[in-house]
Design a protein around this motif. Structure first.
Motif, PDB file in Angstrom:
ATOM      1  N   LEU A 137     -16.330 -12.558  49.585  1.00 46.37           N
ATOM      2  CA  LEU A 137     -16.691 -13.956  49.832  1.00 46.37           C
ATOM      3  C   LEU A 137     -18.137 -14.195  49.406  1.00 46.37           C
ATOM      4  N   GLN A 138     -18.346 -15.135  48.515  1.00 44.97           N
ATOM      5  CA  GLN A 138     -19.664 -15.361  47.914  1.00 44.97           C
ATOM      6  C   GLN A 138     -20.380 -16.589  48.460  1.00 44.97           C
ATOM      7  N   THR A 139     -19.676 -17.437  49.205  1.00 42.44           N
ATOM      8  CA  THR A 139     -20.276 -18.647  49.732  1.00 42.44           C
ATOM      9  C   THR A 139     -19.916 -18.785  51.208  1.00 42.44           C
ATOM     10  N   VAL A 140     -20.516 -19.775  51.855  1.00 45.78           N
ATOM     11  CA  VAL A 140     -20.064 -20.181  53.188  1.00 45.78           C
ATOM     12  C   VAL A 140     -18.867 -21.108  53.006  1.00 45.78           C
ATOM     13  N   LEU A 141     -17.814 -20.902  53.788  1.00 47.25           N
ATOM     14  CA  LEU A 141     -16.645 -21.778  53.761  1.00 47.25           C
ATOM     15  C   LEU A 141     -16.618 -22.633  55.023  1.00 47.25           C
TER      16      LEU A 141
END
Length: 514
Positions: A398-402
């Motif tokens: 996971l590369q971003t905040v969801l």
């Protein structure tokens, strides 16, 4: 629709213009590092370690100047000639210039057109035509000689009748609101005493390990949306200037707001067509969102490339690391005493005086209402709980905040932070397993490839209150007693017989900040 005031082209143009003066390079580089894309509204840039404040107002001058409350010493009017920009050079503009001018304020403008000189003269300025610069043969300058009559002003916008003789302040509350206020006062030369009832700063709501940083916007460009956009930009500038990125501090990894329902998708479609710049907001379909996030997602959404996550305690430590700020923890303020003779406040705990200051700022969240002077404020206590769970080998992609019905962060020290619950009308801060299950339910379509391990390791529980800032009514002896054992807290105010009514006028220098 958002006003189409795209400023993306300004930084390179400014850089080219400033390059003509190499001696200004250090100052120019600091300005350009903060001067990014500016949305319509108000933006404040802090330069030279707080010694210079640049406020930029992006918008139609006839719409924005009436919103300004200022005392301007000098005006430089560079709005193109009236023949090319007739909409600006109107009587309303000249009236606003006079209203906002300090006594004998000066002005200068490259134009010497008659409509400008006559308009300024009618507004109370003495106008002179003088030799221009370069290819400009003549220009105009002058000063205000006849101030306009004062107009009615709402008393809650009035400036203090007199400035404090001593630049000292008491800050009650060691969270993000208290730290930011203390830092702002300290860099202006104030001596600040920051009082926190718990053993360390950032021990309550601001102790969240990963707060999500993005902008919650309306497609209708409401005043709240303008405020959010300005605050979002200011926060990003502050983080870049104050806090190096890293796992312990913050990451500008981007935030992906998923279109998790039909209603959310409709809202996002409206926002996507509002004309906001791409470096602020991007609409992504499911494939593009999955590529951005680094994992497979069931839907697209809005991507905030400048957003990310922040560890609030790290920022609080940085903001309060200032020689003008004295920190006193494990001191519960139970009494505030205003002395009208010395015009100073004294804060007491149950045994002794803690601090003396010309002003006092209450930044203790819901605890603020424990005092007589603030018990009337409409502050609502809301319980919140977040869950921190171990990452799996797959979830580390996971590369971003969801963000969806809840949020899940990018990994920090091999853990994800998810949340947050909101529970009204309760003072109970006990960790509740049911609320952990609720944060898990927020992600029913969590990609199977990321694993289903869900074992809470650390479960912060905190009270959450809505933002507020207001003057407070103050009695000379106002007290509130607290009993806190980290899992529960209760507040009791003095007997109604000893409480003054809400008609008590505000005392000088008392503010609430949350």
């Amino acid at each position: 629709m958002f006003p189409q005031k795209n400023t993306r082209w300004l930084p390179p143009i400014c850089a080219g213009a400033l390059a003509l003066w190499p001696e200004l390079a250090p100052h120019a580089s600091e300005l350009l590092s903060q001067y990014g894309t500016l949305t319509p509204g108000w933006h404040r840039l802090i330069l030279q370690q707080g010694r210079v404040t640049l406020t930029l107002i992006v918008g139609d001058v006839l719409e924005t100047l009436p919103q300004l409350d200022a005392s301007v010493d000098a005006w430089f009017l560079d709005g193109f000639a009236p023949s090319k920009n007739p909409e600006m050079w109107q009587p309303q503009l000249f009236a606003q210039l006079a209203r906002l001018s300090a006594p004998e304020a000066t002005f200068a403008t490259f134009t010497s057109a008659g409509v400008v000189r006559r308009g300024l003269a009618a507004a109370g300025f003495a106008v002179h035509k003088v030799a221009g610069y370069g290819a400009k043969r003549e220009m105009s300058c002058g000063k205000l000689v006849s101030a306009p009559p004062g107009s009615w002003q709402a008393p809650w916008f009035a400036r203090p009748a007199q400035r404090p003789a001593e630049r000292s302040a008491i800050l009650v509350g060691g969270g993000i609101a208290g730290a930011a206020t203390a830092h702002s006062l300290a860099k202006r030369g104030w001596q600040v005493t920051l009082l926190e009832r718990l053993p360390a700063l950032a021990s309550a709501a601001s102790g969240n390990p990963q707060g999500v940083l993005y902008a919650k916007l309306s497609a209708h460009f409401t005043p709240l949306t303008q405020l959010v956009l300005s605050g979002y930009a200011y926060t990003l500038r502050t983080l870049h200037n104050q806090l190096p990125q890293g796992e312990a501090t913050w990451q500008q990894c981007g935030v992906l707001q998923l279109a998790h329902s039909a209603a959310e998708a409709k809202k996002q479609q409206e926002l996507a067509t509002c004309g906001l710049p791409a470096d602020l907001l991007q609409a992504l379909d499911a494939d593009a969102a999955s590529l951005q996030a680094g994992i497979e997602l069931p839907c697209g959404g809005l991507f905030f490339p400048q957003g990310g996550w922040l560890n609030p305690p790290a920022l609080i430590r940085q903001l309060t690391d200032h020689p003008n700020i004295q920190i006193r923890t494990s001191h519960n303020v139970v009494e505030l005493d205003w002395d009208p003779i010395t015009r100073n406040w004294t804060a007491y705990d149950s045994q002794q005086p803690l601090a003396i200051g010309a002003i006092v700022v209450m930044a203790g969240g819901a605890e603020t209402t424990a005092f007589d002077s603030t018990s009337h404020l409409p502050i609502k206590r809301i319980r919140g709980q977040v869950t921190v769970t171990a990452a799996t080998p797959a979830s580390k992609h996971l590369q971003t905040v969801l963000c969806g019905e809840g949020y899940i962060s990018q990994t920090r020290f091999n853990q994800h932070c998810t949340g947050a619950t909101f529970k009204f009308n309760t003072d109970d801060l006990t960790v509740e397993p049911a609320e952990h299950r609720k944060t898990r339910i927020c992600w029913p379509r969590w990609p199977p490839s990321c694993g289903k391990r869900w074992a809470p390791r650390h479960c912060p529980v905190f009270p959450v209150e809505p933002p507020s800032a207001a003057p407070v009514r103050t009695t000379c002896r106002s007290s509130g007693r607290w009993c806190d054992n980290r899992t529960s807290s209760t507040a009791t105010c003095p007997s109604p017989k000893t409480r003054r009514s809400n008609s008590t006028p505000p005392r000088p220098g008392s503010k609430v900040c949350m």
